[in-house]
Design an enzyme around this catalytic site. Structure first.
Site, PDB file in Angstrom:
ATOM      1  N   THR A  15       0.367  -1.200  -0.578  1.00  0.00           N
ATOM      2  CA  THR A  15      -0.242   0.489   0.184  1.00  0.00           C
ATOM      3  C   THR A  15       1.056   1.417  -0.043  1.00  0.00           C
ATOM      4  OG1 THR A  15       0.075   0.183   2.631  1.00  0.00           O
ATOM      5  CG2 THR A  15      -2.214  -0.987   1.047  1.00  0.00           C
ATOM      6  N   ASP A  16       0.113   2.747  -0.387  1.00  0.00           N
ATOM      7  CA  ASP A  16       0.594   3.827  -0.352  1.00  0.00           C
ATOM      8  C   ASP A  16       0.725   4.750   0.754  1.00  0.00           C
ATOM      9  OD1 ASP A  16      -1.403   4.631  -1.023  1.00  0.00           O
ATOM     10  OD2 ASP A  16      -1.162   4.987  -3.394  1.00  0.00           O
ATOM     11  N   SER A  17       0.819   5.731   0.835  1.00  0.00           N
ATOM     12  CA  SER A  17       0.531   6.408   2.108  1.00  0.00           C
ATOM     13  C   SER A  17      -0.958   6.867   2.649  1.00  0.00           C
ATOM     14  CB  SER A  17       1.643   7.858   1.997  1.00  0.00           C
ATOM     15  OG  SER A  17       0.706   8.988   0.795  1.00  0.00           O
TER      16      SER A  17
END
Length: 136
Positions: A15-17
């Site tokens: 996942t990203d931020s």
């Protein structure tokens, strides 16, 4: 060609931020499904390299992102051959959420068979083409 299905779980590292799967990781999920499809047919990529001197390299990718996958989602990644050439395979792939079947991402991936020593196109071995044809 019959559709091959492979389960994938979304981990934190995917996942990203914003807490959703980073776009490039969908390509990794698709790669895993194609590798497992090949394994299910009885072929290991390292053995194809050693015995046949070939590699499969991605030549072209087209993706369409529909909905985000999130941390801990259980996904199903599909792979199905759309076209089969003498030195390439084109796959249609989809990533869906296992819980509800919602389409998250779809794509078309063309892989080229290449000579590992010269990095030039090479015909797909007849033994592999025969197994692919039988699996259709």
């Amino acid at each position: 060609m019959k559709e091959f299905l492979w389960p994938v779980r979304v981990y934190y590292e995917d996942t990203d931020s914003c807490g959703v799967v980073y776009h490039a990781n969908y390509l990794k999920f698709m790669e895993r499904a194609r590798t497992e499809w090949l394994r299910a047919l009885g072929f290991e990529q390292d053995e194809l390299l050693q015995k046949e001197g070939i590699l499969f390299a991605v030549r072209r990718v087209e993706t369409d992102f529909k909905q985000p996958a999130r941390l801990n989602d259980a996904l199903i990644v599909s792979a199905r051959i759309k076209t089969r050439g003498k030195a390439s395979l084109t796959f249609q792939q989809k990533i869906t959420r296992e819980a509800n079947g919602q389409l998250l991402c779809s794509g078309e991936v063309q892989v080229a068979c290449i000579d590992a020593a010269r990095f030039r196109p090479k015909l797909i071995p007849e033994t592999l083409l025969a197994v692919i044809a039988d699996a259709q």
